[in-house]
Design a protein around this motif. Structure first.
Motif, PDB file in Angstrom:
ATOM      1  N   VAL A 157      40.316  41.470  35.175  1.00 24.88           N
ATOM      2  CA  VAL A 157      39.775  42.835  35.240  1.00 24.88           C
ATOM      3  C   VAL A 157      38.385  42.840  35.870  1.00 24.88           C
ATOM      4  O   VAL A 157      38.069  43.684  36.718  1.00 24.88           O
ATOM      5  N   VAL A 158      37.538  41.891  35.460  1.00 21.11           N
ATOM      6  CA  VAL A 158      36.185  41.819  36.023  1.00 21.11           C
ATOM      7  C   VAL A 158      36.241  41.584  37.533  1.00 21.11           C
ATOM      8  O   VAL A 158      35.549  42.245  38.308  1.00 21.11           O
ATOM      9  N   ALA A 159      37.081  40.651  37.970  1.00 21.52           N
ATOM     10  CA  ALA A 159      37.188  40.346  39.395  1.00 21.52           C
ATOM     11  C   ALA A 159      37.748  41.529  40.178  1.00 21.52           C
ATOM     12  O   ALA A 159      37.249  41.878  41.253  1.00 21.52           O
ATOM     13  N   ALA A 160      38.795  42.167  39.656  1.00 18.73           N
ATOM     14  CA  ALA A 160      39.389  43.297  40.357  1.00 18.73           C
ATOM     15  C   ALA A 160      38.414  44.460  40.475  1.00 18.73           C
ATOM     16  O   ALA A 160      38.448  45.216  41.459  1.00 18.73           O
ATOM     17  N   THR A 161      37.523  44.594  39.505  1.00 15.42           N
ATOM     18  CA  THR A 161      36.538  45.674  39.544  1.00 15.42           C
ATOM     19  C   THR A 161      35.366  45.350  40.458  1.00 15.42           C
ATOM     20  O   THR A 161      34.849  46.231  41.161  1.00 15.42           O
TER      21      THR A 161
END
Length: 469
Positions: free
Chosen positions: A25-29
């Protein structure tokens, strides 16, 4: 009794699933793939924190120097805009993270461990599946893997055939568009891709913590297959050859450009460009020779150990002079024809090889080199970070502009292809081409959001927007 591999007996714990989801989630955001920026640092920091939390829970601590190196290397994209430099640092960052979880020490262990995460991500799929199944049983809901696979296949078939039917009939396409929620397909696909890629990579890192690599840290005892004379004869011959070359090179090494200009039929190109590559090849091949000798030479007696210190040590010292000669040649060539990214890169590689030979000499004093493999890779990481610290593209632009003051030809076309890292140097040139290049960087500094924030582009913003072409 049938032997069952250990990896089939373990399953992912709930914290692994949570860590992979959080990192994804952090990377995709945060990630923006089209340029270096702070998002890459945030993504790698998220992965390291997630893996570290799992490591603490599993009582398998990370190798923190490598973990911090992974974060520092990925952070280069936050301060430098040169894409070639960021690609090198990003690859090294992924390798450092892999070394942080494998905790390897030997040379062959580092070669395996540096590339382990992508393969472990695939192996970890079954590991995660067993963890999900166990989680379902614990919650009272049994997960049927065949049903999950059937649902996935159904969705895939609907997407493929639905797209084909929509392309065949406009009315059906309109019906599909009215039925499907309005989403940005490109952004959604990118988000899912980043979530899965980083999440699976995190799974691979956690898998390596739970199921370590085979015993790659155990150095097999050196098997002496050569007698002293058998290895000393070829190495001694090389030492004599290197000594003769160094003796001839003393004049050219310290004579500099004036010697080159006085020598008949010897131009800068013949002297520097051609000679550099041969000397660089000699530097690498000599390292292979020393490694083979260190592996196969006997060391049972004190005389064996003495010869093992003297001959390879002399070869390493003479090779350092060859390294100095190669660096001098490349510097002379750059002063004559200008500085470029490729020339600066090969010069940095040669400097790193010089540092490796110093490490080899240090290991040869006590004939103990268990630490050498990690030190060699560590100096490579330090060389990359050092290269980023000096801001190579700005250095290249400044050196070429300084050469033009002394009536050297300035390759404005090449300088025009550099990133915003070179903007401060270009801003000092009062020429139309420099103003036009700065003006051309406006798109780089304007098309930016928080994910792609970069110190270099931010610092150059005022100079770029004020430039008039």
């Amino acid at each position: 009794m049938v032997h069952v591999p250990r990896w089939q007996l373990v399953r992912a714990r709930p914290e692994v699933l949570a860590a992979a989801a959080l990192a994804g989630v952090v990377a995709a955001t945060a990630l923006r793939l089209d340029r270096p920026g702070i998002g890459w640092l945030i993504a790698m920091t998220g992965v390291v924190i997630a893996v570290a939390a799992v490591a603490v829970r599993q009582d398998r601590p990370l190798d923190w120097p490598w973990a911090l190196a992974a974060v520092a290397l990925m952070g280069v994209g936050t301060v430098r805009a040169a894409e070639w430099l960021f690609v090198l640092c990003a690859l090294a960052s992924c390798g450092s993270l892999s070394l942080a979880v494998t905790r390897v020490r030997t040379l062959h262990g580092i070669l395996l461990g540096g590339m382990a995460i992508p393969f472990a991500s695939l192996s970890g799929l079954g590991w995660v599946g067993r963890g999900l199944a166990a989680l379902g049983r614990r919650s009272g809901h049994r997960v049927n893997p065949r049903l999950v696979a059937s649902v996935a296949v159904s969705l895939g078939l609907l997407v493929v055939f639905g797209a084909l039917f929509a392309g065949a009939d406009a009315a059906f396409a309109e019906l599909l568009l009215s039925a499907v929620p309005k989403v940005n397909g490109g952004n959604t696909f990118l988000w899912l891709f980043l979530f899965l890629a980083v999440g699976l990579s995190t799974v691979g890192a956690c898998y390596l913590l739970a199921v370590p690599l085979p015993a790659v840290n155990q150095s097999s005892p050196a098997r002496s297959s050569l007698r002293r004379l058998e290895w000393a004869l070829p190495v001694g011959a090389l030492v004599l050859l290197f000594a003769a070359f160094v003796a001839v090179q003393i004049v050219t090494l310290f004579g500099g450009s004036q010697y080159v200009l006085r020598t008949a039929n010897l131009s800068y190109a013949d002297y520097a460009r051609g000679g550099f590559w041969q000397l660089a090849a000699i530097t690498v091949l000599t390292l292979v020779v020393i490694a083979v000798v260190a592996r196969l030479a006997p060391r049972e007696t004190e005389r064996d150990r003495l010869w093992l210190r003297i001959l390879p040590g002399a070869l390493a010292v003479l090779t350092l002079v060859v390294v100095a000669s190669a660096l001098t040649r490349m510097w002379a060539y750059q002063e004559a024809y200008g500085f470029t990214v490729m020339r600066l890169l090969v010069q940095t590689c040669e400097l790193w090889l010089g540092a490796v030979y110093l490490l080899v000499l240090a290991a040869g004093v006590r004939l103990r080199g268990q630490w050498l493999a990690q030190a060699v890779v560590g100096t490579a990481v330090a060389a990359l970070l050092g290269l980023a610290a000096i801001n190579p593209e700005r250095l290249i632009a400044e050196q070429n502009i300084a050469r033009s003051v002394h009536n050297h030809v300035l390759d404005s076309y090449y300088l025009g292809g550099l990133s915003t890292d070179a903007a401060p140097a270009l801003a000092t040139v009062d020429a139309p081409w420099a103003r036009c290049r700065l003006h051309g960087m406006a798109r780089d500094v304007l098309e930016e959001d928080w994910r792609s924030w970069n110190l270099s582009r931010s610092a150059a913003r005022e100079q770029v927007l004020d430039a008039r072409c």
